[in-house]
Design a protein around this motif. Structure first.
Motif, PDB file in Angstrom:
ATOM      1  N   VAL A   1      -3.473  27.417  -7.715  1.00 42.25           N
ATOM      2  CA  VAL A   1      -4.645  26.709  -8.287  1.00 42.25           C
ATOM      3  C   VAL A   1      -4.246  25.885  -9.587  1.00 42.25           C
ATOM      4  O   VAL A   1      -3.796  26.528 -10.225  1.00 42.25           O
ATOM      5  N   CYS A   2      -4.190  24.621  -9.288  1.00 41.25           N
ATOM      6  CA  CYS A   2      -3.802  23.793 -10.305  1.00 41.25           C
ATOM      7  C   CYS A   2      -4.869  22.978 -11.401  1.00 41.25           C
ATOM      8  O   CYS A   2      -5.722  22.763 -10.747  1.00 41.25           O
ATOM      9  N   LEU A   3      -4.583  23.102 -12.444  1.00 34.99           N
ATOM     10  CA  LEU A   3      -5.483  22.363 -13.515  1.00 34.99           C
ATOM     11  C   LEU A   3      -5.001  20.960 -13.846  1.00 34.99           C
ATOM     12  O   LEU A   3      -3.724  21.143 -14.455  1.00 34.99           O
ATOM     13  N   TRP A   4      -5.680  19.999 -13.715  1.00 28.00           N
ATOM     14  CA  TRP A   4      -5.184  18.649 -14.184  1.00 28.00           C
ATOM     15  C   TRP A   4      -5.998  17.887 -15.195  1.00 28.00           C
ATOM     16  O   TRP A   4      -7.259  18.023 -14.950  1.00 28.00           O
ATOM     17  N   ASN A   5      -5.232  17.138 -16.174  1.00 26.01           N
ATOM     18  CA  ASN A   5      -5.822  16.242 -16.920  1.00 26.01           C
ATOM     19  C   ASN A   5      -6.079  15.043 -16.036  1.00 26.01           C
ATOM     20  O   ASN A   5      -5.228  14.487 -15.571  1.00 26.01           O
ATOM     21  N   PRO A   6      -7.277  14.462 -15.865  1.00 26.60           N
ATOM     22  CA  PRO A   6      -7.357  13.193 -15.051  1.00 26.60           C
ATOM     23  C   PRO A   6      -6.384  12.092 -15.335  1.00 26.60           C
ATOM     24  O   PRO A   6      -6.285  11.270 -14.697  1.00 26.60           O
TER      25      PRO A   6
ATOM     26  N   LYS B   1       2.118  16.206 -14.145  1.00 26.03           N
ATOM     27  CA  LYS B   1       2.290  17.261 -13.940  1.00 26.03           C
ATOM     28  C   LYS B   1       0.732  17.961 -14.149  1.00 26.03           C
ATOM     29  O   LYS B   1       0.149  17.368 -15.296  1.00 26.03           O
ATOM     30  N   PRO B   2       0.462  19.090 -13.561  1.00 27.78           N
ATOM     31  CA  PRO B   2      -0.742  19.698 -14.147  1.00 27.78           C
ATOM     32  C   PRO B   2      -0.401  20.290 -15.452  1.00 27.78           C
ATOM     33  O   PRO B   2       0.544  20.676 -15.952  1.00 27.78           O
ATOM     34  N   VAL B   3      -1.699  20.731 -16.303  1.00 29.64           N
ATOM     35  CA  VAL B   3      -1.534  21.191 -17.409  1.00 29.64           C
ATOM     36  C   VAL B   3      -1.692  22.759 -17.274  1.00 29.64           C
ATOM     37  O   VAL B   3      -1.461  23.480 -18.361  1.00 29.64           O
ATOM     38  N   GLY B   4      -1.938  23.437 -16.178  1.00 27.91           N
ATOM     39  CA  GLY B   4      -1.878  24.863 -15.993  1.00 27.91           C
ATOM     40  C   GLY B   4      -2.014  24.917 -14.515  1.00 27.91           C
ATOM     41  O   GLY B   4      -2.281  24.390 -13.623  1.00 27.91           O
ATOM     42  N   VAL B   5      -1.335  26.443 -14.391  1.00 32.18           N
ATOM     43  CA  VAL B   5      -1.065  26.801 -12.914  1.00 32.18           C
ATOM     44  C   VAL B   5      -1.680  27.940 -12.893  1.00 32.18           C
ATOM     45  O   VAL B   5      -1.295  28.943 -13.703  1.00 32.18           O
ATOM     46  N   LEU B   6      -2.547  28.401 -12.135  1.00 31.14           N
ATOM     47  CA  LEU B   6      -3.059  29.682 -11.889  1.00 31.14           C
ATOM     48  C   LEU B   6      -2.462  30.421 -10.573  1.00 31.14           C
ATOM     49  O   LEU B   6      -2.649  29.746  -9.375  1.00 31.14           O
ATOM     50  N   TRP B   7      -1.899  31.458 -10.743  1.00 29.54           N
ATOM     51  CA  TRP B   7      -1.322  32.145  -9.708  1.00 29.54           C
ATOM     52  C   TRP B   7      -2.065  33.700  -9.150  1.00 29.54           C
ATOM     53  O   TRP B   7      -2.882  33.944  -9.968  1.00 29.54           O
TER      54      TRP B   7
END
Length: 425
Positions: free
Chosen positions: A384-389, A394-400
């Protein structure tokens, strides 16, 4: 009695409360009170002592203490805790740096701390899921969409063969209706998506016959087809509808198709009519009006205009939505190129500027949190990746944590949580 309620009663000073055992130097007794910040370890008995220290023999006189007085009196009255800890507590309470505090300031700080602790605790609570309950259905094929009608508190489900089911708020099946167009009566033509046009009491249904039909929920006939939009170049497989809560005449129906095209119809007079009825049309309000997509592209209908892009380049568009806070249409595919596309509306509102994210193996779905300004993506690569629009590199965070591809993500704003669902067993 909860800590928050106890603190509130201390603030009013009107009710007695149960007393806690006196603290001792014994390690076991100290551990019972927990460790951490001083304010989190104060007992009911401690608060009673502190309150008495702030009480004045003269009515309506407020006792204020300087930092030095507070440290000295608290270490003497409470009987435990270091001078440094009471100094830190004083500094937290004296946010205005007046150099003194009173009982009201202290209790206001404690109440705020308890409230924030309670909010943090709620945010970390893991839901206790009940066992799955399977509802009896009359659908004979895949259920393509489930929607909730706020106006009537009903659920609608629609399956591939075109059967529409109406469910009560208690999830009891009430009625079923066949939803078909002339074309879908033919074999191998199916329903692909369903969306509610809540502000105009209609639903829109997409078919593999490359058409979208609009059904009136308030018509005399059950789900009478009011408009039939035909001539689309690709089969629409996902749809989304948004309307302006401050001006319900402004609305947008967006949809993506199997050719990778994202299209949207921006309505400007939805409360009056979605499309313009030609003068030669039958005056019967229940008659179905057929609109060709080419008519909309040419601008024949002044009450709406078209927005579209082809940045997905032939990949099936799996999800599409218009977000008002971004003023952009967000869409996604399972491709690793242009996996997520943001189509920003220009000031004229009739043209789009595109930006995109490239995500390894593509994604199944996404969700946007307007307060955090984050897009969460459900990756086929189990992440699950978190992106600033506004940051596409690159994503601002990655959830594993998932061991299979993630199929859906959903922000729960009230709980300050992000839920992700995968194919894990």
């Amino acid at each position: 009695m909860s800590c928050q309620k106890a603190a509130l009663e201390l603030n009013t000073g009107s009710q007695p409360w149960p007393m806690s055992p006196e603290r001792t130097e014994d390690v076991t007794a100290f551990e019972d009170y927990g460790t951490g910040l001083l304010e989190n370890q104060l007992s009911m008995c401690d608060f009673v002592k502190i309150q008495k220290a702030f009480e004045s023999p003269e009515p309506r006189k407020i006792i204020c203490m300087s930092r030095e007085d507070f440290i000295q009196k608290m270490t003497e009255i409470v009987g435990w805790g270091t001078k440094e800890e009471y100094g830190e507590l004083f500094d937290k309470v004296d946010v205005a740096q007046d150099g003194f505090i009173n009982w009201d300031k202290l209790t206001s700080f404690i109440l705020l701390e308890l409230y924030e602790q309670d909010e943090r605790a709620k945010a970390t609570v893991v839901p206790q899921w009940k066992d799955l309950e399977f509802l009896p259905v009359k659908h004979k094929d895949n259920i393509q969409k489930v929607i909730f009608l706020k106006s009537s508190s009903h659920y609608l489900t629609i399956s591939k063969e075109g059967l529409l089911a109406i469910w009560g708020e208690n999830l009891k099946l009430q009625e079923t209706f066949p939803i078909t167009s002339d074309a879908t009566k033919l074999k191998h033509l199916w329903v692909t998506s369903l969306v509610s046009l809540e502000n105009v009491n209609k639903i829109a249904v997409a078919f593999t016959s490359k058409e979208i039909c609009f059904y009136d929920l308030l018509s005399k006939e059950e789900f009478a087809c009011q408009y039939k939009l035909q001539g689309l170049k690709g089969t629409p497989i996902c749809m989304d509808y948004w309307y302006d809560p401050l001006d319900a005449s402004e609305s947008i129906l967006s949809f993506g198709d199997i050719t990778g095209k994202v299209q949207a119809i921006a309505f400007t007079a939805a409360l009056i009519s979605l499309f313009e009825r030609p003068a030669s049309a039958c005056e019967d309000g229940e008659a179905t009006m057929t609109i060709n997509w080419a008519e909309l592209l040419s601008g024949c209908h002044k009450c709406c205009h078209i927005l579209e892009h082809k940045l997905h380049q032939g990949d099936w568009v799996r999800q599409v939505t218009y977000n008002a806070s971004l003023d952009a249409i967000i869409s996604s595919t399972t491709s690793n190129t242009n996996s997520v596309v943001l189509a920003w509306r220009e000031k004229s509102k009739k043209h789009l500027n595109m930006t995109s994210f490239n995500i390894a193996q593509g994604i199944h779905a996404f969700d946007y949190h307007s307060r955090l300004n984050l897009i969460a993506t459900a990756g086929i690569n189990n992440k699950v990746c978190l992106w600033n629009p506004y940051v596409v590199s690159k994503p601002v965070g990655v959830l594993w944590g998932h061991s299979a591809s993630v199929i859906a993500v959903q922000f729960f704003v009230e709980r300050k949580q992000l839920f992700s669902f995968s194919k894990d067993k």
